[in-house]
Design an enzyme around this catalytic site. Structure first.
Site, short mmCIF file in Angstrom:
data_model
loop_
_atom_site.label_atom_id
_atom_site.label_comp_id
_atom_site.label_asym_id
_atom_site.label_seq_id
_atom_site.Cartn_x
_atom_site.Cartn_y
_atom_site.Cartn_z
N SER A 95 -43.81 -29.20 -27.28
CA SER A 95 -42.65 -30.09 -27.40
C SER A 95 -41.43 -29.23 -27.69
O SER A 95 -41.26 -28.73 -28.81
CB SER A 95 -42.87 -31.10 -28.53
OG SER A 95 -43.94 -31.96 -28.23
N LYS A 170 -40.57 -37.08 -24.47
CA LYS A 170 -41.15 -36.80 -25.79
C LYS A 170 -40.12 -36.98 -26.89
O LYS A 170 -40.44 -37.52 -27.97
CB LYS A 170 -41.71 -35.37 -25.82
CG LYS A 170 -42.30 -34.96 -27.17
CD LYS A 170 -43.44 -35.87 -27.62
CE LYS A 170 -43.95 -35.53 -29.00
NZ LYS A 170 -44.73 -34.30 -29.07
N LYS A 238 -38.41 -30.51 -36.46
CA LYS A 238 -38.16 -29.67 -35.28
C LYS A 238 -37.82 -30.52 -34.07
O LYS A 238 -36.86 -30.25 -33.34
CB LYS A 238 -39.37 -28.79 -35.01
CG LYS A 238 -39.27 -27.89 -33.80
CD LYS A 238 -39.90 -28.48 -32.54
CE LYS A 238 -41.40 -28.63 -32.66
NZ LYS A 238 -42.01 -29.11 -31.38
#
Length: 295
Positions: A95, A170, A238
């Site tokens: 990701s 995502k 993140k």
């Protein structure tokens, strides 16, 4: 098909093992040699470097923490790119930032190497049982070539657009999950302060419009106070940083995502970054001086 895996951490290791179970050969590499050992014990082969893995395999899957890690694995000395040749492929299941995916795809494309960005959702439990959801960006013909391989690790595999679209999808997923957990925690806090059992509130509303998979999976953790990680707060931070960088780059306002990010940053400052993201509820407990567990 001979499949390389670079990055055999909490998600990559069970994914590689599921590919082995499906009958493919696997060559694995990770800087943590104990992770490689687990894949070798399951029937895989040990790779000595990213270059070595790429030389020995038809396709290389990367599963790494963030954009700089993927770039390093691909293009540093003895990296994957040094072992690739025209006709091979890289599938990045990390990701990362969508713009980074597009850059990596362009650089590999100049070598005649196909590229898909294919981040996943579901966390470690679904990686283990092979039911993660995979969202893929890339050329339709390349996707068709590797779709069956991806399905050995997943319950759903969906092509959502060109390279970078997988990671955009995502990010959308991570925005919705974070905001959902925060909303659930806020509602349960209101109920508890008003003298109503949050667990009964959950049972009353879970089948209505407010119900969701997030509510079902995370309410149990919130009510038990067990925040052992399925998906760690530091990893969600993140992802939300990539959300903010991307949204600012294309002039999209994302205020609820920003608020969720600040809640998790506060939890990190209090030492909770290794906990599951359902620990967003702990922030509400702190600011409201209460506990959501039974008295």
């Amino acid at each position: 098909m001979k499949v390389g895996f670079v990055g055999l951490g909490i998600m990559g290791k069970p994914m590689a093992i599921n590919v082995l179970k499906a009958g493919h050969q696997v060559v694995g590499y990770d800087r943590n040699t104990s992770n490689i050992a687990s894949v070798v014990e399951a029937g895989g082969e040990e790779g000595k470097s990213g270059k070595d893995v790429a030389q020995r395999c038809d396709v290389v899957i990367t599963m790494l923490p963030n954009s700089p890690n993927v770039e390093s694995a691909l293009f540093d000395k003895d990296g994957i790119a040094e072992g690739l040749s025209a006709g091979k492929a890289v599938i990045d299941m990390s990701s990362i930032a969508p713009l980074a995916s597009r850059d990596f795809g362009k650089r590999l494309g100049e070598m005649g190497v196909d590229f898909l960005d294919a981040p996943v959702s579901g966390g470690e439990p679904k990686a283990v049982d092979g039911t993660i959801a995979v969202m893929v960006g890339g050329d339709e013909k390349v996707f068709a070539k590797y779709e069956d391989l991806l399905k050995t690790m997943a319950s759903t595999v969906t092509l959502v657009g060109e390279i970078g679209a997988g990671n955009i999808t995502k990010l959308a997923n991570q925005m919705i999950v974070a905001i959902n957990i925060a909303g659930i925690s806020e509602a349960y806090s209101l109920a508890k302060k008003a003298g109503v059992d949050p667990e009964r509130v959950y049972q009353a509303i879970r089948s209505g419009l407010a119900g969701s998979v997030v509510m079902d999976q995370k309410s149990e953790k919130i009510f038990s106070g067990n925040f052992d990680p399925g998906f760690r707060i530091e990893l969600h931070i993140k992802d939300l940083q990539n959300v903010m960088d991307t949204s600012h780059g294309i002039n999209v306002s994302a205020p609820f995502s920003a608020l969720a990010m600040e809640i998790m940053q506060s939890l990190k400052a209090h030492g909770h970054e290794k906990e599951d993201h359902s620990a967003i509820a702990e922030w509400y407990e702190m600011v409201n001086d209460m506990k959501l567990q039974k008295d």
